[in-house]
Design a protein around this motif. Structure first.
Motif, short mmCIF file in Angstrom:
data_model
loop_
_atom_site.label_atom_id
_atom_site.label_comp_id
_atom_site.label_asym_id
_atom_site.label_seq_id
_atom_site.Cartn_x
_atom_site.Cartn_y
_atom_site.Cartn_z
N ALA A 39 0.88 -1.23 -0.07
CA ALA A 39 -0.09 0.04 0.01
C ALA A 39 0.94 1.23 -0.07
CB ALA A 39 -0.96 -0.09 1.22
N VAL A 40 0.51 2.26 -0.73
CA VAL A 40 1.22 3.58 -0.84
C VAL A 40 0.89 4.30 0.49
CG1 VAL A 40 1.56 5.54 -2.07
CG2 VAL A 40 1.28 3.69 -3.40
N ASP A 41 -0.40 4.30 0.95
CA ASP A 41 -0.70 4.95 2.33
C ASP A 41 0.04 4.32 3.34
OD1 ASP A 41 -2.03 6.73 0.62
OD2 ASP A 41 -3.91 5.44 1.03
N LYS A 42 0.61 5.16 3.99
CA LYS A 42 1.50 4.73 5.54
C LYS A 42 0.39 4.97 6.21
CE LYS A 42 5.86 5.81 3.63
NZ LYS A 42 5.74 5.96 2.31
N ASN A 43 0.51 4.19 7.62
CA ASN A 43 -0.56 4.39 8.64
C ASN A 43 0.35 4.51 10.00
OD1 ASN A 43 0.38 1.73 9.76
ND2 ASN A 43 -1.04 0.84 8.25
N LEU A 44 -0.32 4.60 11.11
CA LEU A 44 0.37 4.96 12.76
C LEU A 44 1.48 3.77 12.91
CD1 LEU A 44 -2.67 6.31 14.69
CD2 LEU A 44 -0.72 7.52 13.43
N VAL A 45 1.42 2.47 12.24
CA VAL A 45 2.14 1.45 12.71
C VAL A 45 3.32 1.11 11.71
CG1 VAL A 45 2.17 -1.25 13.01
CG2 VAL A 45 0.29 0.33 13.83
N THR A 46 2.91 1.31 10.55
CA THR A 46 3.85 0.90 9.41
C THR A 46 4.26 2.21 8.59
OG1 THR A 46 2.83 -1.35 9.02
CG2 THR A 46 4.26 -0.60 7.31
N GLY A 47 5.43 2.28 8.44
CA GLY A 47 6.18 3.45 7.64
C GLY A 47 6.43 2.88 6.21
N GLY A 48 6.02 1.83 5.89
CA GLY A 48 6.16 1.43 4.72
C GLY A 48 6.85 0.08 4.51
N VAL A 49 6.61 -0.87 3.41
CA VAL A 49 7.20 -1.86 3.06
C VAL A 49 8.12 -1.80 1.47
CG1 VAL A 49 6.90 -4.43 2.48
CG2 VAL A 49 5.58 -3.26 4.02
N TYR A 50 9.63 -2.09 1.59
CA TYR A 50 10.22 -1.88 0.44
C TYR A 50 10.95 -3.34 -0.01
CZ TYR A 50 9.35 2.72 2.03
OH TYR A 50 8.78 4.03 2.49
N ARG A 51 11.19 -3.27 -1.12
CA ARG A 51 12.04 -4.39 -1.66
C ARG A 51 13.51 -3.66 -2.06
NH1 ARG A 51 13.17 -6.90 -6.82
NH2 ARG A 51 13.97 -9.02 -6.56
N ILE A 52 14.36 -4.15 -1.59
CA ILE A 52 15.83 -3.76 -1.87
C ILE A 52 16.42 -5.07 -2.63
CG2 ILE A 52 18.08 -2.88 -0.74
CD1 ILE A 52 16.29 -2.39 1.71
N SER A 53 16.79 -4.70 -3.65
CA SER A 53 17.55 -5.56 -4.53
C SER A 53 18.95 -5.11 -5.08
CB SER A 53 16.69 -6.04 -5.69
OG SER A 53 16.07 -5.04 -6.53
N SER A 65 23.38 -11.85 -7.51
CA SER A 65 22.14 -11.15 -7.39
C SER A 65 21.50 -11.35 -5.92
CB SER A 65 21.12 -11.28 -8.49
OG SER A 65 21.77 -11.25 -9.58
N TRP A 66 20.70 -10.65 -5.24
CA TRP A 66 20.13 -10.53 -3.97
C TRP A 66 18.78 -9.79 -4.02
CZ3 TRP A 66 20.26 -5.96 -1.87
CH2 TRP A 66 21.61 -5.12 -2.26
N SER A 67 18.02 -9.93 -2.95
CA SER A 67 17.07 -8.82 -2.74
C SER A 67 16.56 -9.30 -1.15
CB SER A 67 15.60 -9.17 -3.58
OG SER A 67 15.08 -10.44 -3.40
N PHE A 68 15.95 -8.37 -0.40
CA PHE A 68 15.40 -8.08 0.68
C PHE A 68 14.18 -7.67 1.02
CE2 PHE A 68 20.03 -8.21 0.78
CZ PHE A 68 20.26 -9.56 1.52
N ILE A 69 13.34 -7.93 1.83
CA ILE A 69 12.18 -7.09 2.06
C ILE A 69 12.41 -6.13 3.50
CG2 ILE A 69 9.91 -7.25 2.73
CD1 ILE A 69 10.58 -7.90 -0.27
N LEU A 70 12.08 -4.90 3.33
CA LEU A 70 12.37 -4.15 4.40
C LEU A 70 11.03 -3.54 4.88
CD1 LEU A 70 14.12 -2.73 6.56
CD2 LEU A 70 14.20 -0.71 4.89
N LYS A 71 10.46 -3.85 6.18
CA LYS A 71 9.18 -3.12 6.68
C LYS A 71 9.69 -2.33 7.62
CE LYS A 71 4.79 -4.17 8.81
NZ LYS A 71 3.83 -5.33 9.25
N VAL A 72 9.24 -1.11 7.47
CA VAL A 72 9.66 -0.07 8.38
C VAL A 72 8.55 0.10 9.49
CG1 VAL A 72 9.89 2.55 8.88
CG2 VAL A 72 11.00 1.42 6.66
N VAL A 73 8.91 -0.15 10.61
CA VAL A 73 7.75 -0.03 11.83
C VAL A 73 7.99 1.17 12.48
CG1 VAL A 73 6.79 -1.12 13.85
CG2 VAL A 73 7.68 -2.55 12.08
N ASN A 74 6.78 1.94 12.68
CA ASN A 74 6.99 3.36 13.47
C ASN A 74 6.81 2.90 14.93
OD1 ASN A 74 6.84 4.83 11.20
ND2 ASN A 74 4.69 4.65 11.07
N PRO A 75 7.71 3.57 15.84
CA PRO A 75 7.69 3.57 17.18
C PRO A 75 6.33 3.81 17.69
CG PRO A 75 8.97 5.23 16.73
CD PRO A 75 8.69 4.63 15.43
N ALA A 76 6.10 3.11 18.92
CA ALA A 76 4.73 3.37 19.51
C ALA A 76 4.67 4.67 20.18
CB ALA A 76 4.44 2.26 20.75
#
Length: 76
Positions: A39-53, A65-76
């Protein structure tokens, strides 16, 4: 001005992650990109999900070649 996720990623961190890939050797991160997924819209908990390759050049000059998934979690 807030930095983008791409600007906050350290290439040493990427190199250490890519070394943990199966059959990887110590190498140099040559190319990498960061793209938002989910989702493009971020919310109070998640700052986004990204594919880094990218690719790492090994000591043997082979490209890994490699790839990772990064989930940004906003602090409470």
């Amino acid at each position: 001005m807030e930095k983008s996720i791409s600007e906050m990623i350290d290439t040493d961190w990427l190199r250490n992650l890519s070394k943990n890939y199966p059959h990887s050797e110590k190498g140099i991160v040559k190319h990498w990109s960061c793209n938002s997924i989910g989702a493009v819209d971020k919310n109070l908990v998640t700052g986004g999900v990204y594919r880094i390759s990218g690719t790492t050049e090994m000591d043997s000059r082979a490209q890994q070649s490699w790839s990772f998934i990064l989930k940004v979690v906003n602090p409470a």
